[in-house]
Design a protein around this motif. Structure first.
Motif, mmCIF file in Angstrom:
data_model
loop_
_atom_site.group_PDB
_atom_site.id
_atom_site.type_symbol
_atom_site.label_atom_id
_atom_site.label_comp_id
_atom_site.label_asym_id
_atom_site.label_seq_id
_atom_site.Cartn_x
_atom_site.Cartn_y
_atom_site.Cartn_z
ATOM 1 N N PHE A 1 0.868 -1.179 0.000
ATOM 2 C CA PHE A 1 0.000 0.000 0.000
ATOM 3 C C PHE A 1 0.896 1.218 0.000
ATOM 4 C CE2 PHE A 1 -2.743 -3.257 1.644
ATOM 5 C CZ PHE A 1 -3.935 -3.004 1.009
ATOM 6 N N GLU B 1 -7.532 -0.008 3.148
ATOM 7 C CA GLU B 1 -7.061 -1.318 3.628
ATOM 8 C C GLU B 1 -7.687 -1.677 4.980
ATOM 9 O OE1 GLU B 1 -3.156 -2.302 4.981
ATOM 10 O OE2 GLU B 1 -2.808 -0.334 5.868
ATOM 11 N N ASP C 1 -5.983 -7.297 5.397
ATOM 12 C CA ASP C 1 -5.010 -7.112 4.341
ATOM 13 C C ASP C 1 -3.622 -7.222 4.976
ATOM 14 O OD1 ASP C 1 -6.920 -6.554 2.326
ATOM 15 O OD2 ASP C 1 -7.204 -4.588 3.228
#
Lengths: 306, 566
Positions: free
Chosen positions: B8, B44, B233
């Motif tokens: 990310f 996320e 995640d």
């Protein structure tokens, strides 16, 4: 709900019967003889006997009691020995004054108790909390007649803000109501404090804060209604306590209510009045409890569901 | 599908840096959070995993700035929401952040909603505070939110009170409330822990769908590695106020770098772990060498057509019938065997446990060691009581805090007049050793022990009368996974050596699978399926049983199924 009222009504009748029986026995077990009291110190034995017969006091206790109950069922509380009037009339004439005193006393008690209790809970463990708890402890411990005399001395005699005694406008109510409320206020402050501390630790208070609700709203809208639940039940029970205080307060302030009536009647051994006031007081307590039971579901939807 | 690589790179929505929190106690400050740092990327789901006392909840409350002022204080570190450092904001500005930018859902749906306010009032509150507007538009939005969390009859719900809704529905309301102002960050603190597994599965699925729809970044706090595997995640593992490891879900489960993480994952009971075997695993050397044969044919516990009614009472207008909590339950339990009694809340499993011990009135036949229980006089019950003991759920509540551990363990023997004082002291020492504690702890008080140790003490107390049957009602539900595994092993060992029969009541399918020889599945006060554990788990005959098994999250991110299933 209807079943609750019917159940309570049945219970109330039982309680009133019990109160009547116990008071009756206790009064006749008194060493003071109403007939002697009425006849005066110089009266002959014959006069006393006549009076006793006239009042029906020469009959067996159980006969007197059944007779009394028979009248009671018809709403007849008997005639006063000294005032020669219907007891019901005497009580009804004085009831409004007592009701005014009681309602204002309860308002004082709840208003002060709720405010102080909430403030203490919000400052738990701090100096304000300790101060409130100390003050409320003094309030709980102080005898009513001492509070009455103190208030009279400061606010009536010295400052002259309020009249010394009597029945009249708003200014007359302030000191008696304060006297009556101070004791309970200390008690309620403690109750409200612990109820509030309990509520403030609940998950839904955290939820409210997490929503971004202002602290004032969290307290007033989310916490106080929940903290009130146990308090409402208390007020119902408290009316009994109050009746005891009313006698003292009415005597000190010359308040023309049923407490004063009872006070005079006790001195004169006027049994029908004592009986009448006791029964009316019991009725007030039972009614107070019933009202508390009926108000609780208005505040708490969980009780409504049952 | 969700990107599970843990990559990310977009600017984080929330970044916590060096967050340190002290608890203020009478004996000075105690560090409860030590330099915790992590970032939360847009969209996320980051799971904070760890056992009790690891600092998960303190972290989330710090982000909300909702730490109890009198006892916990942020001493250093920053919490940045995009560019703003929340630790420096005044209370008024912080209030605008709460509910609008960061919202929170809590563990207990039963207590997280105000009991005296309608659902509508509570739902409207954040909308009116943060978005202004009039009541009608707020109401319309509240209705849309209830619709989004799939609550039926949303208009009617607005006028209802929390107690009128089930736990799952309340948690949906909490989610609707949290998402109503479209926050950037949602913090969910154990949002499904208090729910039944099937309801948990629904709520997790809903949270996942809503994340897609609202694009909210989520911090999910949970002790349940199954839930972590299902939802995360990325995963941050916490222990004793420190963040010990952070990484993508797949990495954490498949290649954990820290010993603690490995232990935590290994301790999680996995449903299906006992597939292909009969009965629980052997834990003592003797049992491994020579499996115990069923010597006794006489059942320790026999229950036939057991019925328990709640809430029946006399009223002015005749008798009010009660609710049937247990409706015709029958089973037998032999020495050295475990019957797992499993079901959702309200299925009647705990009630059955209490009735079997004669703790509540019942109808039907219950016999312990061949003696029928029907005679309710306390005296007549006593010899039977010795044969059957109970271990409760909450080890904190089931020991008297003013009684030493030794006195608590000796009390049943004193009541039954067994031995003199010194005999009992010897037996207490022996029992403490038996449950893996040292005899010298007998003079200490319960508060000096951890939850797991307390449960061991409760087991020692239950064993003091040499019972034949132990009713264990959710006995490990309150314990952390690593502790839970050890207590379960202790119970298995005691069964092998003492020949105990367990009536093992639990909502946790994985625990039931590990412990049981036989399983009875309860639903609505009845046993809907009953048989050997292997048959019930591997080839359930009832849809209900299958649903219970399928709803259990598996602690393996590559086997996600709850949120994926249609």
């Amino acid at each position: 709900m209807i079943e609750l009222i019917l159940r309570r009504f049945g219970g109330a009748l039982m309680i009133l019967f019990g109160v009547a029986a116990i008071t009756f026995v206790l009064l006749y077990a008194l060493p003071a003889d109403p007939a002697v009291q009425l006849a005066g110190r110089s009266a002959t034995a014959q006069t006393v006997a006549n009076i006793r017969h006239e009042l029906g006091l020469d009959q067996p206790l159980i006969v007197q009691f059944v007779h009394y109950l028979g009248n009671l069922v018809q709403g007849d509380l008997g005639r006063s020995y000294t005032q020669k009037t219907e007891v019901m009339t005497l009580i009804l004439a004085r009831l409004p004054a007592t009701l005014i005193l009681m309602v204002s006393g309860i308002l004082v008690e709840v208003a002060i108790g709720l405010t102080l209790g909430t403030i203490a809970a919000l400052n738990r463990g701090g100096a304000v909390d300790r101060l409130v708890m100390t003050v409320s402890f003094i309030g709980v411990s102080a005898p009513q007649f001492v509070v009455a005399l103190l208030l009279l001395y400061v606010f009536a005699a010295t400052l002259q803000w309020f009249p010394m005694a009597g029945f009249g406008g708003f200014s007359h109510v302030v000191l008696p109501a304060l006297t009556l409320g101070v004791l309970g206020a200390g008690w309620y402050a403690r109750m409200v404090r612990s109820a509030m501390i309990d509520v403030l630790n609940q998950d839904y208070i955290r939820t409210a804060r997490a929503k971004g609700v202002a602290e004032r709203t969290v307290i007033l809208r989310h916490a106080v209604p929940n903290a009130l639940l146990p308090i409402v039940a208390m007020i119902g029970i408290d009316i009994g306590q109050f009746m005891g205080g009313v006698v003292v307060v009415e005597a000190v302030y010359g308040w023309p209510g049923i407490g004063q009536l009872a006070w005079q009647a006790i001195q004169q051994v006027d049994i029908p009045i004592i009986m009448g006031v006791t029964l009316i007081s019991s009725l007030a307590i039972v009614t107070g409890n019933l009202i508390a039971d009926l108000v609780a579901p208005l505040i708490d939807p969980r009780i409504r569901a049952r | 599908m969700t990107d599970m690589s843990g990559d990310f790179r977009a600017a984080p929505v929330l970044s916590v840096d060096g967050l340190t929190v002290d608890a203020l106690t009478d004996r000075g400050a105690k560090r409860v959070l030590d330099a915790v740092s992590f970032e939360l990327a847009a969209g996320e789901t980051l799971c904070l995993a760890g056992e009790s006392g690891s600092g998960k909840s303190v972290t989330s409350l710090s982000v909300m700035r909702l730490l109890p002022r009198a006892s916990l204080r942020i001493v250093s570190g920053s919490i940045k929401l995009e560019e703003r450092d929340l630790t420096t904001l005044g209370e008024r500005t912080m209030r605008e952040v709460r509910g609008r930018d960061i919202a929170m859902i809590f563990q207990e749906p039963m207590t997280s909603l105000n009991p005296v306010m309608t659902i509508g009032k509570q739902l409207l509150e954040p909308i009116l505070i943060h978005q202004g507007g009039n009541e009608a538009s707020a109401r319309a939005q509240a209705l849309r939110m209830l619709d989004a969390v799939q609550i039926t009859e949303p208009a009617r719900r607005l006028g209802q009170y929390p107690h009128e809704l089930s736990g799952g529905m309340r948690q949906r309301v909490m989610i609707a409330m949290a998402l109503s102002c479209r926050p950037k960050v949602l913090i969910a603190d154990e949002p499904t822990t208090a729910l039944d597994v099937t309801v948990q599965a629904q709520i997790l699925k809903l949270m996942r769908e809503l994340k897609g729809e609202f694009g909210t970044s989520t911090i999910l706090i949970t002790h349940d590695m199954g839930v972590v595997a299902e939802m995360a995640d990325r995963v941050a593992v916490m222990k004793d106020g420190r963040l010990v490891e952070i990484g993508s879900a797949v990495d954490i489960f498949e290649q954990p770098t820290q010993t603690y993480t490995r232990e935590l994952i290994a301790a999680v009971p996995r449903i299906g772990a006992r597939a292909g075997t009969d009965g629980p695993p052997a834990v003592t050397a003797e049992a491994m060498a020579a499996p115990r044969a069923d010597k006794s044919l006489e059942p320790v516990l026999a229950v036939n057509n057991l019925k328990v009614t709640y809430g029946a009472r006399a009223s002015l207008f005749g008798r009010k019938p009660g609710q049937l909590a247990v409706d015709g339950v029958s089973f037998e339990l032999r020495a050295g065997r475990t019957l797992g009694l499993v079901g959702e809340s309200g299925s009647g499993k705990s009630t059955t446990g209490k009735a079997v011990l004669g703790l509540i009135p019942y109808e039907g036949y219950v016999a312990i060691g061949g003696e029928e229980l029907m005679d309710f006089s306390v005296k007549a019950m006593r010899p039977v009581r010795r044969l059957a003991q109970m271990i409760f759920q909450d080890p904190y509540a089931s020991l008297d805090s003013r009684m030493t551990v030794g006195a608590a363990i000796a009390e049943p023997m004193a009541i039954h007049g067994i031995g003199d004082r010194s005999d009992r002291a010897d037996r207490v020492a022996e029992l403490l050793r038996r449950v893996g504690l040292t005899p010298d702890v007998a003079s200490r008080y319960p508060h000096e022990f951890s939850g797991g140790q307390r449960q061991r003490i409760c087991i020692a107390r239950a064993l003091s009368l040499k019972p034949k049957l132990i009713v264990a009602d959710e006995s490990v539900a309150a314990l952390d996974v690593s502790v839970r595994a050890k207590v379960l092993d202790l119970m298995l060992e005691l069964q092998e050596t003492e020949g105990l029969a367990y009536l093992f009541i639990s909502h946790d399918m994985a625990v039931i699978e590990r412990m049981s020889h036989d399983v009875a599945v309860m639903n609505g006060g009845r046993i809907v399926e009953h048989g050997p554990r292997r048959a019930v788990f591997e080839n359930p005959g009832q849809d209900y049983t299958r649903r219970l098994i399928d709803a259990v999250p598996i602690p393996d991110p590559s086997r996600r199924r709850l949120a994926m299933a249609g």
